[in-house]
Design an enzyme around this catalytic site. Structure first.
Site, mmCIF file in Angstrom:
data_model
loop_
_atom_site.group_PDB
_atom_site.id
_atom_site.type_symbol
_atom_site.label_atom_id
_atom_site.label_comp_id
_atom_site.label_asym_id
_atom_site.label_seq_id
_atom_site.Cartn_x
_atom_site.Cartn_y
_atom_site.Cartn_z
ATOM 1 N N ARG A 82 0.836 -1.203 0.000
ATOM 2 C CA ARG A 82 0.000 0.000 0.000
ATOM 3 C C ARG A 82 0.862 1.242 0.000
ATOM 4 N NH1 ARG A 82 -5.202 1.854 3.597
ATOM 5 N NH2 ARG A 82 -5.441 3.857 2.573
ATOM 6 N N ARG A 91 -6.347 1.337 -3.327
ATOM 7 C CA ARG A 91 -5.337 0.720 -2.476
ATOM 8 C C ARG A 91 -5.342 -0.787 -2.633
ATOM 9 N NH1 ARG A 91 -9.015 2.588 1.694
ATOM 10 N NH2 ARG A 91 -8.568 4.624 0.837
ATOM 11 N N ASP A 94 -6.594 -2.247 2.655
ATOM 12 C CA ASP A 94 -6.926 -1.326 3.751
ATOM 13 C C ASP A 94 -7.391 -2.191 4.907
ATOM 14 O OD1 ASP A 94 -7.683 1.129 5.094
ATOM 15 O OD2 ASP A 94 -9.743 0.813 4.420
ATOM 16 N N ASP A 96 -8.939 -1.721 8.700
ATOM 17 C CA ASP A 96 -9.464 -0.780 9.687
ATOM 18 C C ASP A 96 -9.901 -1.518 10.949
ATOM 19 O OD1 ASP A 96 -9.109 1.291 7.877
ATOM 20 O OD2 ASP A 96 -11.179 1.228 7.162
HETATM 21 C C1 X6L Z 1 -19.730 11.778 1.374
HETATM 22 C C2 X6L Z 1 -18.467 12.085 1.812
HETATM 23 C C3 X6L Z 1 -20.063 10.435 1.227
HETATM 24 C C4 X6L Z 1 -17.542 11.091 2.102
HETATM 25 C C5 X6L Z 1 -19.148 9.444 1.513
HETATM 26 C C6 X6L Z 1 -17.279 7.407 2.444
HETATM 27 C C7 X6L Z 1 -15.539 8.989 2.341
HETATM 28 C C8 X6L Z 1 -16.349 6.408 2.671
HETATM 29 C C9 X6L Z 1 -14.607 8.003 2.555
HETATM 30 C C10 X6L Z 1 -17.875 9.773 1.987
HETATM 31 C C11 X6L Z 1 -16.889 8.709 2.268
HETATM 32 C C12 X6L Z 1 -15.001 6.713 2.715
HETATM 33 C C13 X6L Z 1 -13.723 2.048 0.550
HETATM 34 C C14 X6L Z 1 -14.540 2.791 -0.307
HETATM 35 C C15 X6L Z 1 -13.074 4.093 0.571
HETATM 36 C C16 X6L Z 1 -13.987 0.663 0.711
HETATM 37 C C17 X6L Z 1 -15.810 0.950 -0.825
HETATM 38 C C18 X6L Z 1 -14.040 5.622 2.935
HETATM 39 C C19 X6L Z 1 -12.587 5.803 2.660
HETATM 40 N N1 X6L Z 1 -12.815 2.879 1.105
HETATM 41 N N2 X6L Z 1 -15.574 2.254 -0.994
HETATM 42 N N3 X6L Z 1 -14.121 4.068 -0.286
HETATM 43 N N4 X6L Z 1 -15.046 0.160 -0.002
HETATM 44 N N5 X6L Z 1 -16.824 0.365 -1.482
HETATM 45 O O1 X6L Z 1 -13.315 -0.076 1.424
HETATM 46 O O2 X6L Z 1 -14.398 4.533 3.334
HETATM 47 S S1 X6L Z 1 -12.226 5.566 0.934
HETATM 48 MG MG MG Z 2 -11.199 2.096 5.232
HETATM 49 MG MG MG Z 3 -7.875 2.594 6.720
#
Ligand code: X6L
Ligand code: MG
Ligand code: MG
Length: 172
Positions: A82, A91, A94, A96
């Protein structure tokens, strides 16, 4: 202590990175992987212009402190290639920390329960399969209840491992 982790990958051989992360965690002194959720394929959220993820959840038993558990999770991310470039970007893996027992932790480096887990269908649907009755220590509702209430479930589907490689049909 019982703890729950979320895994996600959306670069390269996504299944390989999930399997490798589980193996690396299991090899860690002070971590025993108790149960793995099924794997889900999930549309990216946050930064949506990136490949679909594979997401899953793990139940572990650990003698590590929360800080040491996080440190190990981040080390496994680095071992698996990563590189942190754009925020919320693609990535290889990840990892968490979702829950560490029913502890509530708020330090500079670690917030547990994960502050957004109740908003993320890609976390809750896998977790529901292995811990439906687990109670969120701040919200005081179960994983099952959080999963019922969360939005975005339409982007989250059980992933079936492909049985065979892709084939090409040569036409003349
Ligand atoms: C508005 C603003 C709506 C921010 C959503 C949601 C930001 C999730 C970051 C958000 C918002 C994240 C994954 C991902 C990411 C994952 C899927 C995050 C961090 N990680 N999408 N997007 N799976 N499906 O593991 O979770 S980036
Ligand atoms: Mg995450
Ligand atoms: Mg993380």
């Amino acid at each position: 202590m019982d703890a729950y982790l979320a895994l996600g990958s959306n670069l390269g051989d996504r299944q390989h990175y999930l399997r490798s992360a589980i193996k690396a965690l299991q090899m860690t002194e002070g971590i025993t992987v108790v149960q793995e959720s099924p794997v889900f394929e999930t549309a990216a959220v946050g930064y949506t212009n990136q490949p679909d993820f594979l997401n899953m959840a793990l139940h572990i038993k650990t003698t590590l402190t929360p800080e040491k558990l996080l440190e190990r999770a981040l080390a496994v991310e680095t071992e698996l290639g990563r590189v942190r470039e754009i925020k919320w970007g693609p990535r290889t893996i990840d990892i968490d920390v979702l829950f560490y027992g029913r502890l509530i932790i708020n330090t500079e480096t670690l917030i547990v329960p994960h502050p957004f887990l109740h908003e993320r269908a890609f976390v809750l649907l896998p977790l529901r399969d292995i811990a439906p009755d687990w109670v969120h220590p701040l919200l005081r509702i179960t994983v099952h209840e959080m999963a019922e209430q969360v939005s975005g479930k339409e982007g989250v589907h059980r992933w079936e491992k492909p049985l065979v490689n892709d084939c090409v049909h040569i036409e003349n």
